[in-house]
Write a protein that holds these residues in place. Structure first.
Motif, PDB file in Angstrom:
ATOM      1  N   LEU A 151      43.181  43.206  48.354  1.00 49.76           N
ATOM      2  CA  LEU A 151      41.960  43.546  49.090  1.00 49.76           C
ATOM      3  C   LEU A 151      40.716  43.303  48.233  1.00 49.76           C
ATOM      4  CD1 LEU A 151      43.212  46.825  50.774  1.00 49.76           C
ATOM      5  CD2 LEU A 151      42.575  44.721  51.953  1.00 49.76           C
ATOM      6  N   LEU A 152      40.816  43.587  46.944  1.00 47.73           N
ATOM      7  CA  LEU A 152      39.668  43.391  46.052  1.00 47.73           C
ATOM      8  C   LEU A 152      39.327  41.910  45.918  1.00 47.73           C
ATOM      9  CD1 LEU A 152      40.348  45.974  43.199  1.00 47.73           C
ATOM     10  CD2 LEU A 152      38.422  45.979  44.763  1.00 47.73           C
ATOM     11  N   PHE A 153      40.320  41.092  45.592  1.00 46.23           N
ATOM     12  CA  PHE A 153      40.042  39.677  45.325  1.00 46.23           C
ATOM     13  C   PHE A 153      39.846  38.877  46.612  1.00 46.23           C
ATOM     14  CE2 PHE A 153      42.188  40.796  41.270  1.00 46.23           C
ATOM     15  CZ  PHE A 153      41.155  40.416  40.411  1.00 46.23           C
ATOM     16  N   ALA A 154      40.236  39.441  47.757  1.00 46.31           N
ATOM     17  CA  ALA A 154      40.015  38.745  49.025  1.00 46.31           C
ATOM     18  C   ALA A 154      38.631  39.008  49.598  1.00 46.31           C
ATOM     19  CB  ALA A 154      41.080  39.172  50.043  1.00 46.31           C
ATOM     20  N   LEU A 191      41.099  32.079  36.557  1.00 47.75           N
ATOM     21  CA  LEU A 191      41.950  31.997  37.741  1.00 47.75           C
ATOM     22  C   LEU A 191      43.363  31.553  37.356  1.00 47.75           C
ATOM     23  CD1 LEU A 191      39.441  30.364  40.250  1.00 47.75           C
ATOM     24  CD2 LEU A 191      40.396  32.667  40.416  1.00 47.75           C
ATOM     25  N   SER A 192      43.452  30.566  36.469  1.00 50.74           N
ATOM     26  CA  SER A 192      44.755  30.062  36.060  1.00 50.74           C
ATOM     27  C   SER A 192      45.545  31.109  35.289  1.00 50.74           C
ATOM     28  CB  SER A 192      44.570  28.804  35.202  1.00 50.74           C
ATOM     29  OG  SER A 192      45.814  28.319  34.769  1.00 50.74           O
ATOM     30  N   GLN A 205      50.820  37.074  48.780  1.00 50.34           N
ATOM     31  CA  GLN A 205      49.476  37.052  49.360  1.00 50.34           C
ATOM     32  C   GLN A 205      48.412  37.182  48.274  1.00 50.34           C
ATOM     33  OE1 GLN A 205      50.092  40.315  52.078  1.00 50.34           O
ATOM     34  NE2 GLN A 205      50.360  38.952  53.832  1.00 50.34           N
ATOM     35  N   LEU A 206      48.688  37.973  47.247  1.00 47.22           N
ATOM     36  CA  LEU A 206      47.746  38.088  46.132  1.00 47.22           C
ATOM     37  C   LEU A 206      47.646  36.766  45.377  1.00 47.22           C
ATOM     38  CD1 LEU A 206      45.929  39.667  44.214  1.00 47.22           C
ATOM     39  CD2 LEU A 206      47.970  40.572  43.091  1.00 47.22           C
ATOM     40  N   LEU A 207      48.774  36.108  45.151  1.00 46.61           N
ATOM     41  CA  LEU A 207      48.749  34.800  44.489  1.00 46.61           C
ATOM     42  C   LEU A 207      47.971  33.781  45.319  1.00 46.61           C
ATOM     43  CD1 LEU A 207      52.458  34.644  43.255  1.00 46.61           C
ATOM     44  CD2 LEU A 207      50.419  34.843  41.810  1.00 46.61           C
ATOM     45  N   LEU A 208      48.121  33.829  46.628  1.00 48.80           N
ATOM     46  CA  LEU A 208      47.372  32.916  47.499  1.00 48.80           C
ATOM     47  C   LEU A 208      45.871  33.130  47.373  1.00 48.80           C
ATOM     48  CD1 LEU A 208      49.509  32.940  50.783  1.00 48.80           C
ATOM     49  CD2 LEU A 208      49.030  30.967  49.337  1.00 48.80           C
ATOM     50  N   LYS A 267      40.712  30.521  45.350  1.00 53.08           N
ATOM     51  CA  LYS A 267      39.379  30.569  44.745  1.00 53.08           C
ATOM     52  C   LYS A 267      39.156  29.427  43.763  1.00 53.08           C
ATOM     53  CE  LYS A 267      38.690  35.490  45.415  1.00 53.08           C
ATOM     54  NZ  LYS A 267      37.810  35.213  46.556  1.00 53.08           N
ATOM     55  N   SER A 268      40.194  28.677  43.450  1.00 55.99           N
ATOM     56  CA  SER A 268      40.056  27.543  42.545  1.00 55.99           C
ATOM     57  C   SER A 268      39.674  26.299  43.338  1.00 55.99           C
ATOM     58  CB  SER A 268      41.374  27.306  41.801  1.00 55.99           C
ATOM     59  OG  SER A 268      41.310  26.129  41.041  1.00 55.99           O
TER      60      SER A 268
END
Length: 970
Positions: free
Chosen positions: A614-617, A654-655, A679-682, A687-688
């Motif tokens: 939720l944070l990174f999305a 990101l990597s 989903q978190l990995l996606l 973002k890259s």
């Protein structure tokens, strides 16, 4: 001074000392027995008499309003009206005096005269006071405004008709001090909002003046506007509070809305002080009681003080008066409306407990810069509940008793939540330990509530959100006697052992409108460590540590808030999964496995991954000014992989973050956590702008598909939620694999044969998630992805190089081969969902082949005859199977299946004539031959029946199908 006044003064001078009582008695005797003219003479002579220094002390004690009251009772209305000019003149003289006690004396005369005389005289009094207020003398202005304030408070409805005189003071605000302006606006505000439409003109005038002052560029006038606006707000708040006293739900909404305003900050200190001074007193009066034995006969259950956090429970002096208040509240619902006199009293209801305390804690925090020491006794004090060890007694309780317990637990949980919200930001180790203890209380009560709710079907919980559309509440009357004792001298909201604290950032706030989560729940965990390592008296305390249940509670709470704050309203949806609802059929503990603890930790794992997702999305990271915030968040993850390596670019962060999270793929406990991790990995990969990590995503999802997901009791995971998670994972795998056709071929040629050859409850050894129960999921996704992938194969043009044409033919050959394998699987897996998917996506595949595949065959036939021959031969076998499914659907008269038949048969007929057109284009039309298909079942066996003959005749009339065109033209 008249002759009577002179003689009266001479009598006073002949005495060396007059007590206040003697002087008052003398004046009263002379006034009561004298005719009106002499009464007037005495009253008009009093100013000169009282200017005598000898009697100044007496003047300080004397209250002439007693004399006025006696005159009004002893004389008729005409006498009083005749005396009024003298009393008014005397009052004016007193107010002009330089002696404060004489001024106070005149103020009392004004107020008592206003209460004693008629409307005409009241108008004259208001006019005189307005004259004083506009006169420019600071003392007179203060005295007149104070008198008007008292008159407005005591005789509001009587003053309203003369509001036009009071409004004229607004024209003289240049000569008033800020404090005098506050008094003036307070007077006008009370008048403006106390009489409804009768005082609407005052509201309009005040709004106009305030807007004018606020829009001014001169600081002095802007300050006047600010003072006026704030004063109006204070009056409005008083009006709201008094108007909602009989409706607890409305009062609770008032508390919530006021708390929201305070939480946003920047509230004027004058309003904040006013709120704080009234809130503490009212909360203590309404909900806090002395800890003393209570008579149980008046309540449904025996009253017992529970959840005290004092070291020695005997040291507790106060308690939250919950059960008695709830009992009184429920009793009052069954009582008819009481008299008007009882309606004047504010109703005390447990509905307001949590909202009121929320307002209280925000006030204290704002006034004390986050220090909650003033009310820390509320953290440790017990609640008046009842014995909650119901156990096997639930069946013996009546419906009313069970619902009463449910309501009691709901209010208790809401109270503890607000208490944790209030004190979770404190740095003191002892307070943090007590907050952890309250978290344990919450999880315990929630488990108990779940048990009682299971035995209380149809129970409706009490209202907790008061800004929703609900049935209008009927005012309730509190008829039961209060359980509070009159002696509350020792009651205090401040704990003796508390320490000064400072604000820390921890998310547990219930209000989600303005909350912005900043730190993890580890703040509480840190507090428990400090609590364990404390010295002195802390060493003797029970060690309180955060457990799986408390951690799960915090993570769920954090997830809900992040969804509310970070996800846009149209995109909000119910949480996809919860591990706690995974099916446990016939739970039997596995050897050495604590099933409950495993489930709790798995849920914590999943919620933690959802928090990061939720944070990174958050869509706000797409803004350039938020990149720094994104980098700081990614740095937390990257630093775990490469600690202390300095600054990284965004792509590097990101990597590294992606790689760090990828390391958890082997430790996820269930498929739900696997989905959350994916989903978190996606989200990180998307973002890259350089590397979207398709290969890694495909690899990790295939790893999850090839894993056996077992419950802690040794049973394979299954059920609707499991199927949903599997469907999503398989879709992600198919979308990110580098070759969808090869992936479909691998599963259909390796995994499915393994499943077919396994036992009834078996599964594919290569793909353990592929079982007979999950086959429809795999089949649907593969059919949908196959149809979608062939759309990306462009038909090309006749001028394309031979190699390009051959490559496209090979792609179509593989797609048609996959299609043939999948279509023929219905011979083994002939369930209705599989047939429905095959009919739907079979038609779409045929239509896509006609649109994109046949143009390629048109100009490739002569150059690549063998490839075209192989492709059409395989495709014809698939169309035959589709025809068999159409016949099967008609025979079984399944409307869900037959709805696909007309469009499918139309597409199959178009395919026949499209092949004929392709042969004609390449001068091979003599190789085309038409035949009639027989009515067969899914296994290819001919159906000989009356129904089948009719169906066969329909096929012959509607669509003519190629029997085997390939063998004809070769």
């Amino acid at each position: 001074m008249g002759p009577i006044g002179v003689r009266f003064q001479q009598q006073l001078e002949e005495r060396e000392f007059f007590s206040c009582d003697e002087l008052l008695s003398t004046i009263m005797q002379m006034i009561s027995v004298s005719p009106p003219t002499i009464q007037h003479d005495i009253i008009t002579g009093l100013p000169e008499i009282l200017e005598d220094a000898q009697h100044s002390e007496i003047a300080r004690e004397l209250r002439l309003f007693n004399a006025i009251e006696n005159v009004s009772s002893a004389s008729d209305h005409k006498v009083m009206r005749d005396l009024f000019p003298a009393i008014l003149s005397l009052s004016e003289i007193f107010v002009h005096s330089a002696d404060p006690c004489i001024v106070s004396f005149g103020s009392c005369m004004y107020k008592q005269a206003f209460a004693a005389f008629d409307a005409y005289c009241q108008q004259e009094i208001v006019g005189a006071l307005v004259t004083h207020a506009c006169g420019g003398n600071s003392v007179e202005v203060d005295v007149s405004l104070d008198m008007l304030t008292d008159l407005v408070s005591l005789h509001t409805s009587s003053v309203v008709p003369y509001a036009v005189f009071l409004k004229s003071i607004l024209d003289y605000m240049d000569n008033l001090s800020p404090q005098q302006i506050r008094k003036l606006f307070h007077i006008l505000s009370v008048l403006a909002f106390s009489q409804g439409h009768r005082s609407s003109h005052i509201q309009d005038d005040m709004h106009m003046v305030i807007r004018k002052q606020l829009s001014s560029t001169i600081p002095k006038y802007k300050r006047i506007g600010i003072i006026g606006a704030i004063t109006m707000i204070t009056s409005l708040l008083e009006l709201v509070c008094s108007s909602c006293g009989q409706v607890p739900q409305a009062l609770a909404l008032y508390y919530d809305e006021l708390a929201n305003l305070i939480q946003k900050g920047n509230m004027d200190l004058q309003i904040l002080d006013w709120i704080g001074s009234s809130v503490v007193k009212d909360f203590e009066t309404d909900f806090v009681t002395d800890l003393v034995p209570i008579e149980d006969s008046a309540f449904l259950f025996p009253v017992k003080a529970l959840y005290c956090l004092e070291e020695d429970e005997s040291e507790a002096t106060i308690a939250i008066n919950l059960l008695p208040l709830l009992s009184q509240s429920l009793l009052s619902k069954h009582v008819d409306e009481a008299t008007d006199k009882s309606k004047e009293k504010r109703i005390v209801s447990p509905v307001c407990l949590s909202p009121f305390f929320r307002l209280l804690r925000f006030c204290i925090s704002e006034l004390n810069n986050g220090n909650m020491e003033d009310i820390d006794a509320l953290l440790v004090c017990p609640l008046y509940l009842t014995n909650l060890e119901v156990g096997g007694k639930l069946d013996s309780l009546s419906k009313q008793e069970r619902e009463f317990l449910c309501t009691l637990l709901f209010y208790s949980l809401n109270w503890f939540r607000e208490v944790v919200n209030a004190f979770c930001r404190q740095n003191d180790a002892e307070i943090k330990g007590r907050v952890l203890a309250r978290l344990q209380n919450i999880t315990e009560l929630q488990c108990l509530l779940e048990k009682i709710l299971a035995a209380s079907p149809g129970y409706a919980p009490p209202l907790a959100n008061f800004d929703s559309d609900v049935l209008e509440s009927v005012p309730i009357i509190n008829t039961a006697g209060t359980t509070k004792k009159k002696n509350k001298g020792q009651k205090t909201l401040k704990s003796d052992g508390s320490k000064t604290s400072s604000t820390d950032d921890l998310l547990l706030e219930e209000d989600t409108e303005s909350n912005q989560p900043e730190q993890e729940a580890s703040q509480l965990e840190k507090g428990s460590m400090e609590y364990d390592e404390g010295k002195g008296e802390l060493q003797t305390r029970e060690i309180v540590q955060i457990g799986p249940a408390e951690l799960l509670f915090l993570l769920e709470d954090l997830c809900h808030k992040l969804e509310h704050v970070l996800i846009p309203t149209p995109a909000k949806r119910a949480p996809f999964l919860k591990a706690l609802i995974a099916e446990n059929q016939g739970v039997v503990d596995g050897p050495g496995v604590n099933v409950q603890e495993h489930q709790l930790m798995s849920s914590c794992y999943q919620h933690l991954l959802q928090v990061f997702h939720l944070l990174f999305a958050w869509s706000g990271f797409s803004q350039n000014e938020k990149h720094k915030l994104l980098k700081s968040g990614l740095h937390v993850l990257a630093d775990r992989l490469k600690p202390g390596e300095g600054e990284f670019s965004l792509e590097e962060l990101l990597s590294h973050s992606f790689q760090y999270l990828l390391n958890f793929q082997d430790s996820v406990p269930n498929i739900y956590c696997a989905l959350s991790l994916t989903q978190l990995l996606l989200v990180i990969a998307e973002k890259s702008v350089v590397n979207l990590k398709h290969k890694e995503i495909a690899s990790v999802t295939k790893h999850f598909l090839c894993q056996s997901w077992m419950q802690p009791n040794g049973i394979r995971q299954k059920g609707t939620q499991f199927n949903d998670a599997l469907h999503t994972l398989f879709c992600i795998y198919m979308e990110h694999t580098d070759n969808i056709l090869k992936a479909i071929e691998a599963i259909s040629s390796i995994g499915i044969p393994e499943l077919i050859n396994s036992s009834k409850d078996g599964y594919s050894s290569t793909y353990p998630t592929l079982t007979r129960q999950t086959f429809p999921i795999f089949f649907r996704v593969m059919m949908a992805q196959l149809e979608s992938s062939v759309r990306s194969i462009s038909p090309g043009a006749p001028s394309d190089p031979k190699e390009v044409q051959l490559e496209k033919l090979l792609q179509w050959n593989m797609a048609v081969r996959d299609f043939h394998i999948l279509v023929n699987l219905v011979k083994v897996f002939d369930s209705r969902p599989v047939l429905s998917v095959c009919l739907k996506y079979g038609r779409l595949f045929v239509e896509t082949f006609l649109k994109y595949g046949m143009p390629l065959l048109d100009y490739s036939f002569k150059k690549h005859r063998d490839d075209v021959q192989s492709l059409l031969k395989t495709f014809q076998l698939s169309t035959r199977q589709l025809h068999h499914m159409c016949g099967h659907s008609k025979i079984h008269q399944d409307t869900g299946l037959t709805s696909h038949v007309p469009l499918l048969k139309k597409s199959l007929e178009l395919f026949v004539y499209r092949v004929k057109a392709m042969l004609a284009l390449n001068n091979c039309q003599e190789a085309f031959w038409l035949g009639v298909l027989k009515n067969r079942d899914l296994q290819g066996e001919e159906i000989l029946s009356q129904v089948s003959q009719t169906s066969q005749m329909e096929d012959e009339d509607v669509s003519m199908i190629v029997e085997d065109p390939i063998k004809v033209f070769f």
